[in-house]
Design a protein around this motif. Sequence first.
Motif, PDB file in Angstrom:
ATOM      1  N   ARG A  94      -8.728   3.523   5.998  1.00 48.45           N
ATOM      2  CA  ARG A  94      -8.021   4.795   5.432  1.00 48.45           C
ATOM      3  C   ARG A  94      -7.125   6.312   5.931  1.00 48.45           C
ATOM      4  N   HIS A 129      -0.147   1.599  11.567  1.00 51.61           N
ATOM      5  CA  HIS A 129      -1.420   0.968  10.690  1.00 51.61           C
ATOM      6  C   HIS A 129      -1.105  -0.893  10.585  1.00 51.61           C
ATOM      7  N   LEU A 155      -7.988 -10.921   5.679  1.00 57.98           N
ATOM      8  CA  LEU A 155      -7.414  -9.596   7.189  1.00 57.98           C
ATOM      9  C   LEU A 155      -8.551  -8.824   7.835  1.00 57.98           C
ATOM     10  N   LEU A 204       0.866  -1.212  -0.133  1.00 60.57           N
ATOM     11  CA  LEU A 204       0.214  -0.040   0.479  1.00 60.57           C
ATOM     12  C   LEU A 204       1.074   1.327  -0.332  1.00 60.57           C
ATOM     13  N   MET A 227      -2.090 -13.796   3.974  1.00 62.08           N
ATOM     14  CA  MET A 227      -2.259 -12.753   3.431  1.00 62.08           C
ATOM     15  C   MET A 227      -1.549 -12.840   1.651  1.00 62.08           C
ATOM     16  N   ALA A 239      -2.227  -6.111   0.227  1.00 60.00           N
ATOM     17  CA  ALA A 239      -3.489  -5.653   1.027  1.00 60.00           C
ATOM     18  C   ALA A 239      -4.639  -5.502   0.405  1.00 60.00           C
ATOM     19  N   VAL A 240      -5.970  -5.429   1.857  1.00 66.02           N
ATOM     20  CA  VAL A 240      -6.647  -5.767   0.477  1.00 66.02           C
ATOM     21  C   VAL A 240      -7.314  -4.267   0.186  1.00 66.02           C
ATOM     22  N   GLY A 241      -7.053  -3.113   0.649  1.00 71.03           N
ATOM     23  CA  GLY A 241      -6.996  -1.811  -0.115  1.00 71.03           C
ATOM     24  C   GLY A 241      -6.421  -1.300  -1.031  1.00 71.03           C
TER      25      GLY A 241
HETATM   26  C1  GLV Z   1      -4.264  -2.960   5.508  1.00 68.73           C
HETATM   27  O1  GLV Z   1      -4.500  -1.456   5.195  1.00 68.73           O
HETATM   28  C2  GLV Z   1      -4.669  -2.924   3.636  1.00 68.73           C
HETATM   29  O2  GLV Z   1      -5.941  -2.924   3.041  1.00 68.73           O
HETATM   30  O3  GLV Z   1      -4.997  -4.316   3.302  1.00 68.73           O
END
Ligand code: GLV
Length: 321
Positions: free
Chosen positions: A237, A285, A99, A52, A297, A74-76
């Motif tokens: 975020r 974070h 996550l 990220l 992940m 990351a998921v984001g």
């Molecule tokens: C962490 O912030 C994610 O998006 O995995």
Amino acid sequence: MPRVFVARRIPAAGLDRIAAAADVDVWPDRLPPSPDQLRERVRGCDGLVSLLTDRVDAALLDAAPTLKVVSNFAVGFNNVDVPACTARGVRVGNTPGVLTDATADIAVTLMLAAARRLGESATDAKEGRWLTWEPLGWLGQDLAGKTLGIVGMGRIGFATAKRLHHGWGMKVLYTARSAKPDADRELAARRVELDELLRDSDYVSLHADLNPTTKGLFGADAFGKMKRTAVFVNTSRGPLVDQPALAAALRAGTIFAAGLDVTDPEPLPPDHELYALPNCVIAPHVASATVGTRDAMANRCADNLLAGLCGDPLPYPVNNV
Ligand code: GLV
Ligand code: GLV
């Protein structure tokens, strides 16, 4: 062998699988590559594992015309210019699902820490300000039976609400782009407009993704609508929050406290005004930072990367290529 740049050391659970199938170049430093360094290393690669903290934009893609897949660890994925990838036929994947629990745990942790003034009281104890058991010392807020407002009822919002509804008996309000029948049924949750959520919630937890419509969503106006006893938590975020407005609200007592796992910028410099506020708890974070979650992940990240290298659709896709 296809060539892959991995922009930081990631858990062996995923890295070893990638290294078995590709010629892998791993960025060795603790700090991210600069945009120039990233461009240099991605040149000639078929795959990229980005974090990220790595900006994947048109300039980077143009420097790497052979790139087939970007697997974001990351998921984001607000660090990736997805339309620019799609336009060039580059598949993009993320790591959803794995996550969710770890992030919901941190949302609850920050909520409790902020409500019960844990940062402040633990520091006071360590620094010699624990003088005696004080009936009026370090008084915080209760959670049991209070109202929780979830802004963005996706997977993580739901997992957070589930913990607090079943564990603490909290009533759940939420905002979302669409109705969430599961939340309504399992958590007796009610979808409302943001204004109503802000007005009626004792705890507001932010779980929306960062996009042009959510940037700065929480500013002076939003904090002004919240209860003076309210606790605000952000695990999504940093840029969803107008930080000067948050600092002003915390200083003035417009809201009671805040717990943040994300800030803008990251890292937040140590002299930032938010650190000086006793009613603000800040974590660096770390929502997904458990051994098991980071392994999962890394596996999902490898699943996406390996599929993309073969020219197959990704198991966890962000775009439709
Ligand atoms: C962490 O912030 C994610 O998006 O995995
Ligand atoms: C507190 O420690 C109590 O015993 O009430």
